[in-house]
Design a protein around this motif. Structure first.
Motif, PDB file in Angstrom:
ATOM      1  N   VAL A 165       2.476   1.795  -3.555  1.00  0.00           N
ATOM      2  CA  VAL A 165       1.368   2.161  -4.574  1.00  0.00           C
ATOM      3  C   VAL A 165       0.952   3.557  -4.360  1.00  0.00           C
ATOM      4  O   VAL A 165       0.823   4.275  -5.140  1.00  0.00           O
ATOM      5  N   SER A 166       0.928   4.040  -2.897  1.00  0.00           N
ATOM      6  CA  SER A 166       0.642   5.349  -2.729  1.00  0.00           C
ATOM      7  C   SER A 166       1.484   6.445  -3.183  1.00  0.00           C
ATOM      8  O   SER A 166       1.378   7.395  -3.526  1.00  0.00           O
ATOM      9  N   LEU A 167       2.967   5.950  -3.123  1.00  0.00           N
ATOM     10  CA  LEU A 167       4.047   6.835  -3.402  1.00  0.00           C
ATOM     11  C   LEU A 167       4.002   7.020  -5.027  1.00  0.00           C
ATOM     12  O   LEU A 167       4.535   7.799  -5.315  1.00  0.00           O
ATOM     13  N   THR A 217       0.848  -1.077  -0.036  1.00  0.00           N
ATOM     14  CA  THR A 217      -0.058   0.102  -0.061  1.00  0.00           C
ATOM     15  C   THR A 217       0.887   1.280   0.029  1.00  0.00           C
ATOM     16  O   THR A 217       0.501   2.018  -0.702  1.00  0.00           O
ATOM     17  N   ALA A 218       2.000   1.380   0.661  1.00  0.00           N
ATOM     18  CA  ALA A 218       2.835   2.600   0.790  1.00  0.00           C
ATOM     19  C   ALA A 218       3.404   2.628  -0.626  1.00  0.00           C
ATOM     20  O   ALA A 218       3.549   3.702  -1.082  1.00  0.00           O
ATOM     21  N   ASP A 255       0.740  13.082  -8.506  1.00  0.00           N
ATOM     22  CA  ASP A 255       0.020  14.169  -7.841  1.00  0.00           C
ATOM     23  C   ASP A 255      -0.863  14.825  -8.966  1.00  0.00           C
ATOM     24  O   ASP A 255      -0.371  15.187 -10.064  1.00  0.00           O
ATOM     25  N   LEU A 310       1.939   7.107  -7.210  1.00  0.00           N
ATOM     26  CA  LEU A 310       0.711   7.556  -7.787  1.00  0.00           C
ATOM     27  C   LEU A 310       1.086   8.876  -8.033  1.00  0.00           C
ATOM     28  O   LEU A 310       1.527   9.657  -7.175  1.00  0.00           O
TER      29      LEU A 310
END
Length: 165
Positions: free
Chosen positions: A36-38, A33-34, A42, A40
């Motif tokens: 993948v979130s990084l 999860t970490a 902005d 994505l």
């Protein structure tokens, strides 16, 4: 006397997962999860990059028209106008591009001047425009001889233009 086959007791005891196995799985989910979130992008930066690329294309198109038609063409940002975000002064109506940002919140400021001069001379002098969206900014510039391009994310001093990236 035994009523079950040998080894069946061991099978009954191993129901479910151990605490260690559960902790490893939860740690792997958290790490994934970490990552993948990084990864994505902005959305504000993506929209600003798109507007910068669009502005480069519009400025170069108007610059070509100015040189071909021997016209003095200016690009002027209109920060407070309701219907236009910028203008191309000197372009004939047939060559007028859209005069609004695709992302309405984008703001533009010419560095060190009120407008960008696009022609009719082939060498126009160094010029820069800062595009802003929320807390992001990007600079579109030309050294006067080369085409306009995205230079950097930071505004520069008047007249100073860095190498395009």
């Amino acid at each position: 006397m035994r009523t079950s086959a040998p080894g069946s007791e061991a099978r009954h005891r191993q129901r479910g997962f151990t605490l260690l196995e559960l902790m490893v799985v939860i740690a792997m989910i958290g790490l994934t999860t970490a990552v993948v979130s990084l990864a994505l992008p902005d959305p504000a930066a993506t929209r600003l990059d798109r507007e910068a690329a669009r502005l480069v294309a519009l400025l170069e198109s108007a610059r070509t028209q100015a040189r071909a038609g021997a016209l003095t063409v200016l690009w002027v940002p209109q920060p407070g106008a309701a219907d236009t975000d910028y203008q191309f002064l000197g372009l004939p109506p047939a060559f007028q591009p859209p005069l609004q940002w695709q992302t309405r919140e984008v703001r533009a400021e010419v560095i060190g001047a009120r407008s960008i001069v696009l022609g009719p001379e082939p060498v126009i002098g160094p010029q820069s425009v800062v595009l802003r969206l929320q807390d992001r900014q990007i600079v579109v510039a030309s050294d006067g001889l080369s085409p306009f391009d995205v230079v950097t994310g930071e505004a520069r001093d008047e007249g100073a233009v860095g190498a395009p990236r």
